[in-house]
Design an enzyme around this catalytic site. Structure first.
Site, PDB file in Angstrom:
ATOM      1  N   TYR A 138     -24.576  58.750  60.549  1.00 41.34           N
ATOM      2  CA  TYR A 138     -23.806  58.724  59.630  1.00 41.34           C
ATOM      3  C   TYR A 138     -22.821  57.477  59.874  1.00 41.34           C
ATOM      4  O   TYR A 138     -22.450  57.216  58.820  1.00 41.34           O
ATOM      5  CB  TYR A 138     -23.427  59.547  58.352  1.00 41.34           C
ATOM      6  CG  TYR A 138     -24.676  61.018  58.607  1.00 41.34           C
ATOM      7  CD1 TYR A 138     -25.644  60.806  57.850  1.00 41.34           C
ATOM      8  CD2 TYR A 138     -24.697  61.781  59.289  1.00 41.34           C
ATOM      9  CE1 TYR A 138     -27.007  61.588  57.845  1.00 41.34           C
ATOM     10  CE2 TYR A 138     -25.608  63.058  59.211  1.00 41.34           C
ATOM     11  CZ  TYR A 138     -26.936  62.690  58.381  1.00 41.34           C
ATOM     12  OH  TYR A 138     -27.805  63.017  58.381  1.00 41.34           O
TER      13      TYR A 138
ATOM     14  N   ASP B 235     -25.248  61.202  43.549  1.00 40.23           N
ATOM     15  CA  ASP B 235     -25.264  62.589  44.168  1.00 40.23           C
ATOM     16  C   ASP B 235     -24.028  62.809  45.675  1.00 40.23           C
ATOM     17  O   ASP B 235     -24.745  62.273  46.629  1.00 40.23           O
ATOM     18  CB  ASP B 235     -26.256  63.289  44.469  1.00 40.23           C
ATOM     19  CG  ASP B 235     -26.614  64.362  45.648  1.00 40.23           C
ATOM     20  OD1 ASP B 235     -25.001  65.339  45.994  1.00 40.23           O
ATOM     21  OD2 ASP B 235     -27.355  65.242  45.826  1.00 40.23           O
TER      22      ASP B 235
ATOM     23  N   ASP C 181     -24.810  62.413  65.323  1.00 38.79           N
ATOM     24  CA  ASP C 181     -23.562  62.758  64.606  1.00 38.79           C
ATOM     25  C   ASP C 181     -22.407  63.204  64.923  1.00 38.79           C
ATOM     26  O   ASP C 181     -21.547  63.708  64.084  1.00 38.79           O
ATOM     27  CB  ASP C 181     -23.406  63.235  63.084  1.00 38.79           C
ATOM     28  CG  ASP C 181     -24.525  64.614  63.212  1.00 38.79           C
ATOM     29  OD1 ASP C 181     -24.935  64.792  64.030  1.00 38.79           O
ATOM     30  OD2 ASP C 181     -25.331  66.059  62.192  1.00 38.79           O
TER      31      ASP C 181
ATOM     32  N   HIS D  54     -33.666  70.621  60.159  1.00 36.24           N
ATOM     33  CA  HIS D  54     -33.018  72.076  58.976  1.00 36.24           C
ATOM     34  C   HIS D  54     -34.305  71.950  57.487  1.00 36.24           C
ATOM     35  O   HIS D  54     -33.706  72.968  57.392  1.00 36.24           O
ATOM     36  CB  HIS D  54     -31.897  71.404  57.734  1.00 36.24           C
ATOM     37  CG  HIS D  54     -30.174  70.894  58.842  1.00 36.24           C
ATOM     38  ND1 HIS D  54     -29.776  72.109  59.625  1.00 36.24           N
ATOM     39  CD2 HIS D  54     -29.603  69.583  59.314  1.00 36.24           C
ATOM     40  CE1 HIS D  54     -28.559  71.248  59.726  1.00 36.24           C
ATOM     41  NE2 HIS D  54     -28.208  70.329  59.686  1.00 36.24           N
TER      42      HIS D  54
END
Length: 494
Positions: A278, A20, A238, A131
């Site tokens: 990330y 994914d 991020d 989120h």
């Protein structure tokens, strides 16, 4: 009291087991910062699922909590099928355990800070939470740990209202998750109007100057007016330069500066909770910078021009306009902007070498003074005194040229009154020291009486400590209830 680090090695066990591309960036290494920061703070594991499950139901539906708990008994094929029902999320048996554990880690940190066991702290948790929704996982997030922590602080520790501030990549609604309610004009509803503050970034490449400007012109004015009892940081990294998801240009050092600015709130009671990030190397550096700031270490300098881009200023102005009806500190719209826009996009910003020598130092100091003055004006919730700044000079300093807007205060406290205050100190017997003390006392009378906003006084070096002692006692005598004394230099303090 110190800085607490809450983590557990189980946070790093969950890993995506099928292909994914959208989810593979959320990996165990994102929470594996403990070896780096562990040299500074003592870590402790969360108390586990029991505490977190008590707090989850008020924010997440019972059905959703039960569904996440049930993933422990599912096989790989079933987990992959369940994950496909949500947006950019993967479930694993071990992931579901961590997802129920990390709210417990966050709540343990809140307890430590609000009970005084720790002054501030960081919870290294995974997966992230910001989120997630009441009935759905979303964007790598399963349980909304910071929202749970806010509700927990209200229910257990008696805190009341919540002010929510978010800056996020938005691009006029064209960036994931494409939510209209993430724009600047969404300010909350009902009794909560004005307590939701959205600062949308509408282009990529935002850097240190843009984020610092957002703090100075939006977040800090609101935060000082709100006067929080606890600060919860949904600490996503991020936005660091090089991150493939955020595509912003913030350097790790900037996070130290931003954390330091937040530490002036809520008596320093700050709980940071790891979210996204990330670019693993820069994520670790950014976390370290945050921890160093929590520990009280000085922040490294920010290099480059500190001038926000036009898009950042536009976003800042939009959120100020949307929030102004709800916050007194944003209603001073007559202030000229201190920071002007750079030309073009962040990618095209010119970076000329700074001029050398005294000229550059004077210009930099002037810019810093103007920025600080503008911030103080924004935070001021009462009319300005008639005299902006007064300088109490002795005769030997009379030739000093004062800048525009700064007044030379000639007055002095009566001689007998000055001598009475000076009597316990031999260092104040000399005429020069006694004269300087009289001017200091007169200056304090003006400031505490509301005629003067601020001032500067000169005293003989050998009388500095004694003058400071008299000034403190004089301030308390005149009715001041809270005095902040900052002694800079090597002179002895009283």
């Amino acid at each position: 009291m110190g800085t607490a680090l809450v983590y557990h090695e189980d946070m790093t066990v969950a890993r995506l087991l099928w292909d994914d591309p959208e989810c593979e960036m959320e990996c165990p290494e994102s929470a594996d910062c403990s070896p780096v920061v562990g040299q500074w703070v003592s870590g402790q594991g969360p108390e586990g699922e029991r505490r977190s499950c008590l707090a989850c139901p008020p924010l997440h539906s019972p059905e959703y909590v039960a569904m996440v708990r049930g993933t422990q008994s599912l096989g790989k094929v079933e987990l992959q099928a369940l994950s496909g029902k949500y947006d950019t999320v993967y479930f694993l048996t071990s992931l579901s355990i961590c997802a129920r554990m990390f709210p417990g880690a966050t709540l343990q940190l809140v307890d430590a800070v609000l009970t005084g066991t720790a002054h501030n702290g960081l919870a290294l948790v995974r997966p992230p939470g910001h989120h997630s929704q009441r009935t759905a996982a979303n964007g790598f997030c399963v349980f909304n740990n910071v929202a749970i922590a806010a509700e927990y602080a209200k229910q257990k520790h008696g805190l009341h209202s919540v002010l929510y501030f978010s800056w996020h990549r938005y691009e006029h609604g064209r960036f994931w998750p494409y939510l209209r309610e993430s724009d600047a004009d969404e300010v909350g509803r009902g009794h909560g109007r004005g307590f939701t503050v959205n600062l949308p970034w509408n282009q990529v490449g935002m850097g240190n100057a843009d984020y610092v400007a957002a703090f100075l012109h939006v977040l800090l004015p609101l935060a000082f007016e709100f006067d929080p009892e606890l600060v919860l940081i949904s600490a996503g990294f991020d936005s660091v330069i090089g991150d493939p998801e955020g595509q912003m240009r913030v350097t790790p050092e900037c996070f130290a500066h931003l954390t330091q600015l937040l530490l002036v709130l809520a008596r320093g009671r700050v709980c940071a909770v790891l979210e996204g990030g990330y670019h693993l190397e820069l994520l670790a550096e950014s976390v370290c910078m945050t921890v160093q700031a929590l520990l009280g270490d000085p922040a490294p300098p920010l290099l480059g021009a500190m001038v926000p881009c036009g898009s950042a200023l536009e976003s800042i102005q939009r959120v100020r306009a949307a929030q102004a009806p709800h916050w007194t500190s944003l209603q001073h719209q007559d202030m000229a902007p201190v920071l002007s826009s750079s030309i073009g996009s962040p990618e095209a910003r010119p970076q000329p070498p700074p001029p050398a020598g005294a000229e550059y130092m004077v210009a930099a100091a002037a810019e810093a003074v103007e920025a600080l003055r503008a911030l103080l004006d924004q935070l001021r919730l009462r009319p300005l005194p008639p005299v902006r700044t007064a300088i109490a000079l002795t005769s030997t300093d009379a030739a000093l040229v004062l800048p525009p807007g700064v007044l030379h205060q000639e007055g002095s406290a009566p001689r007998e009154e000055t001598e009475a205050w000076a009597r316990p100190h031999e260092a104040l017997v000399q005429d020069e020291a006694l004269t300087a003390l009289g001017k200091v006392l007169n200056l304090m009378d003006g400031i505490l009486g509301g005629q003067v906003s601020s001032g500067i006084a000169a005293t003989p070096a050998l009388a500095t400590a004694a003058t400071l002692d008299v000034a403190i006692r004089r301030g308390l005598y005149l009715g001041a209830q809270r005095l902040l004394c900052v002694a800079v230099g090597q002179a002895a303090t009283p």
